[in-house]
Motif scaffolding. Sequence first.
Motif, PDB file in Angstrom:
ATOM      1  N   ILE A  60      46.735   0.564 -46.378  1.00  0.00           N
ATOM      2  CA  ILE A  60      45.794  -0.444 -47.168  1.00  0.00           C
ATOM      3  C   ILE A  60      45.968  -1.907 -46.743  1.00  0.00           C
ATOM      4  O   ILE A  60      45.268  -2.719 -47.004  1.00  0.00           O
ATOM      5  N   VAL A  61      47.285  -2.042 -46.533  1.00  0.00           N
ATOM      6  CA  VAL A  61      47.688  -3.583 -46.211  1.00  0.00           C
ATOM      7  C   VAL A  61      48.381  -3.811 -45.049  1.00  0.00           C
ATOM      8  O   VAL A  61      48.663  -4.835 -44.507  1.00  0.00           O
ATOM      9  N   ASP A  62      48.638  -2.518 -44.328  1.00  0.00           N
ATOM     10  CA  ASP A  62      49.075  -3.183 -42.830  1.00  0.00           C
ATOM     11  C   ASP A  62      48.425  -1.751 -42.041  1.00  0.00           C
ATOM     12  O   ASP A  62      48.639  -0.545 -42.212  1.00  0.00           O
ATOM     13  N   GLN A  63      47.585  -2.007 -41.103  1.00  0.00           N
ATOM     14  CA  GLN A  63      46.693  -1.221 -40.412  1.00  0.00           C
ATOM     15  C   GLN A  63      47.364  -0.787 -39.036  1.00  0.00           C
ATOM     16  O   GLN A  63      46.772  -0.276 -38.159  1.00  0.00           O
ATOM     17  N   ASN A  64      48.513  -0.595 -38.942  1.00  0.00           N
ATOM     18  CA  ASN A  64      49.524  -0.142 -37.795  1.00  0.00           C
ATOM     19  C   ASN A  64      49.677   1.259 -37.882  1.00  0.00           C
ATOM     20  O   ASN A  64      50.365   1.906 -38.907  1.00  0.00           O
ATOM     21  N   ALA A  65      48.912   2.083 -36.994  1.00  0.00           N
ATOM     22  CA  ALA A  65      49.013   3.436 -37.472  1.00  0.00           C
ATOM     23  C   ALA A  65      50.489   4.067 -37.163  1.00  0.00           C
ATOM     24  O   ALA A  65      51.000   4.949 -37.673  1.00  0.00           O
ATOM     25  N   THR A  66      51.274   3.293 -36.285  1.00  0.00           N
ATOM     26  CA  THR A  66      52.848   3.640 -36.242  1.00  0.00           C
ATOM     27  C   THR A  66      53.432   3.689 -37.463  1.00  0.00           C
ATOM     28  O   THR A  66      54.281   4.586 -37.762  1.00  0.00           O
ATOM     29  N   ALA A  67      53.177   2.549 -38.188  1.00  0.00           N
ATOM     30  CA  ALA A  67      53.919   2.103 -39.558  1.00  0.00           C
ATOM     31  C   ALA A  67      53.425   3.403 -40.877  1.00  0.00           C
ATOM     32  O   ALA A  67      54.300   3.778 -41.285  1.00  0.00           O
ATOM     33  N   THR A 143      48.498  27.269 -43.925  1.00  0.00           N
ATOM     34  CA  THR A 143      48.454  25.867 -43.421  1.00  0.00           C
ATOM     35  C   THR A 143      48.323  25.033 -44.792  1.00  0.00           C
ATOM     36  O   THR A 143      47.207  24.963 -45.525  1.00  0.00           O
ATOM     37  N   LEU A 144      49.423  24.130 -45.233  1.00  0.00           N
ATOM     38  CA  LEU A 144      48.956  23.346 -46.241  1.00  0.00           C
ATOM     39  C   LEU A 144      48.570  21.713 -45.742  1.00  0.00           C
ATOM     40  O   LEU A 144      49.240  21.158 -44.897  1.00  0.00           O
ATOM     41  N   THR A 145      47.380  21.267 -46.383  1.00  0.00           N
ATOM     42  CA  THR A 145      46.964  20.060 -45.913  1.00  0.00           C
ATOM     43  C   THR A 145      47.038  19.202 -46.979  1.00  0.00           C
ATOM     44  O   THR A 145      46.204  19.626 -48.030  1.00  0.00           O
ATOM     45  N   GLY A 146      47.266  17.779 -46.730  1.00  0.00           N
ATOM     46  CA  GLY A 146      47.186  16.850 -47.906  1.00  0.00           C
ATOM     47  C   GLY A 146      46.363  15.478 -47.204  1.00  0.00           C
ATOM     48  O   GLY A 146      46.757  15.458 -46.012  1.00  0.00           O
ATOM     49  N   LYS A 147      45.415  15.173 -47.897  1.00  0.00           N
ATOM     50  CA  LYS A 147      44.446  14.222 -47.314  1.00  0.00           C
ATOM     51  C   LYS A 147      44.239  12.924 -48.415  1.00  0.00           C
ATOM     52  O   LYS A 147      44.172  13.391 -49.545  1.00  0.00           O
ATOM     53  N   SER A 148      44.328  11.957 -48.040  1.00  0.00           N
ATOM     54  CA  SER A 148      44.345  10.674 -48.793  1.00  0.00           C
ATOM     55  C   SER A 148      43.250   9.916 -48.292  1.00  0.00           C
ATOM     56  O   SER A 148      43.621   9.540 -47.007  1.00  0.00           O
ATOM     57  N   GLN A 149      42.309   8.998 -49.019  1.00  0.00           N
ATOM     58  CA  GLN A 149      41.551   7.988 -48.615  1.00  0.00           C
ATOM     59  C   GLN A 149      41.534   6.813 -49.376  1.00  0.00           C
ATOM     60  O   GLN A 149      41.494   6.960 -50.828  1.00  0.00           O
ATOM     61  N   GLN A 150      41.679   5.523 -48.895  1.00  0.00           N
ATOM     62  CA  GLN A 150      41.560   4.330 -49.745  1.00  0.00           C
ATOM     63  C   GLN A 150      40.892   3.111 -48.727  1.00  0.00           C
ATOM     64  O   GLN A 150      41.110   3.249 -47.795  1.00  0.00           O
ATOM     65  N   PRO A 151      40.527   2.337 -49.685  1.00  0.00           N
ATOM     66  CA  PRO A 151      39.774   1.254 -48.807  1.00  0.00           C
ATOM     67  C   PRO A 151      40.922   0.123 -48.591  1.00  0.00           C
ATOM     68  O   PRO A 151      41.801  -0.131 -49.192  1.00  0.00           O
ATOM     69  N   ILE A 152      40.535  -0.633 -47.558  1.00  0.00           N
ATOM     70  CA  ILE A 152      41.586  -1.456 -46.882  1.00  0.00           C
ATOM     71  C   ILE A 152      41.391  -2.733 -47.915  1.00  0.00           C
ATOM     72  O   ILE A 152      40.385  -3.423 -48.154  1.00  0.00           O
ATOM     73  N   GLU A 153      42.571  -3.348 -48.481  1.00  0.00           N
ATOM     74  CA  GLU A 153      42.774  -4.455 -49.256  1.00  0.00           C
ATOM     75  C   GLU A 153      43.197  -5.630 -48.498  1.00  0.00           C
ATOM     76  O   GLU A 153      42.763  -6.621 -49.104  1.00  0.00           O
ATOM     77  N   ARG A 154      43.685  -5.532 -47.362  1.00  0.00           N
ATOM     78  CA  ARG A 154      44.182  -6.818 -46.866  1.00  0.00           C
ATOM     79  C   ARG A 154      44.276  -6.288 -45.363  1.00  0.00           C
ATOM     80  O   ARG A 154      44.679  -5.371 -45.024  1.00  0.00           O
ATOM     81  N   THR A 155      43.784  -7.195 -44.299  1.00  0.00           N
ATOM     82  CA  THR A 155      43.782  -6.763 -43.090  1.00  0.00           C
ATOM     83  C   THR A 155      45.132  -7.648 -42.178  1.00  0.00           C
ATOM     84  O   THR A 155      45.224  -8.912 -42.390  1.00  0.00           O
ATOM     85  N   TYR A 156      45.812  -6.858 -41.983  1.00  0.00           N
ATOM     86  CA  TYR A 156      46.923  -6.988 -41.247  1.00  0.00           C
ATOM     87  C   TYR A 156      47.653  -6.111 -40.449  1.00  0.00           C
ATOM     88  O   TYR A 156      47.358  -4.841 -40.559  1.00  0.00           O
ATOM     89  N   GLN A 157      48.171  -6.268 -39.361  1.00  0.00           N
ATOM     90  CA  GLN A 157      48.556  -5.124 -38.305  1.00  0.00           C
ATOM     91  C   GLN A 157      49.967  -5.786 -38.082  1.00  0.00           C
ATOM     92  O   GLN A 157      50.251  -6.741 -37.235  1.00  0.00           O
ATOM     93  N   SER A 158      51.091  -5.110 -38.251  1.00  0.00           N
ATOM     94  CA  SER A 158      52.520  -5.615 -37.984  1.00  0.00           C
ATOM     95  C   SER A 158      52.802  -5.096 -36.635  1.00  0.00           C
ATOM     96  O   SER A 158      52.163  -4.247 -35.960  1.00  0.00           O
ATOM     97  N   PRO A 159      53.531  -5.879 -35.810  1.00  0.00           N
ATOM     98  CA  PRO A 159      53.876  -5.601 -34.534  1.00  0.00           C
ATOM     99  C   PRO A 159      54.499  -4.448 -34.140  1.00  0.00           C
ATOM    100  O   PRO A 159      55.049  -3.688 -35.052  1.00  0.00           O
TER     101      PRO A 159
END
Length: 159
Positions: A60-67, A143-159
Amino acid sequence: MIGRRALHRHDRTRGQALVEFALILPIFILLLVGILDFGRAVYGYNTVNNAAHEAVRVGIVDQNATAITARATKHAVALGLAASDITVKFLQSDYTGDGITNDCAPGQVLPLGPRLGCIVEVSVTYQYTAATPIIGNLVGTLTLTGKSQQPIERTYQSP
């Protein structure tokens, strides 16, 4: 003579108790190990859900999928999860989209791409197998699955 009969009867009851104990012991051990396996499954379920929650909080604060994936992997290190067990999606504000082709998908030029109001969704999957072969054959792989959803609070993408 009376003393010998009493002694003989006492020996028989001791042998009977030993046979009863030998019959009950495997069932008792299976029950005990089943409780331990159930505890491991609950631990895995909680760990998977907590990893998804912690990763979405990064998202929600860093939209880098790797992070985001690294945070989920770090939080569930006890389960030995790999990056392939973690799915990160960016959905529309109405929870639609596939997370790849919609206008909230990462890598798009602003104003498209992840922005305020887009939803970060993290799913973590874990294949649980019981440690006991008998229970493992009865239950199989879960198969155990955990899912979480939240809206983005700040637009930022770390390098």
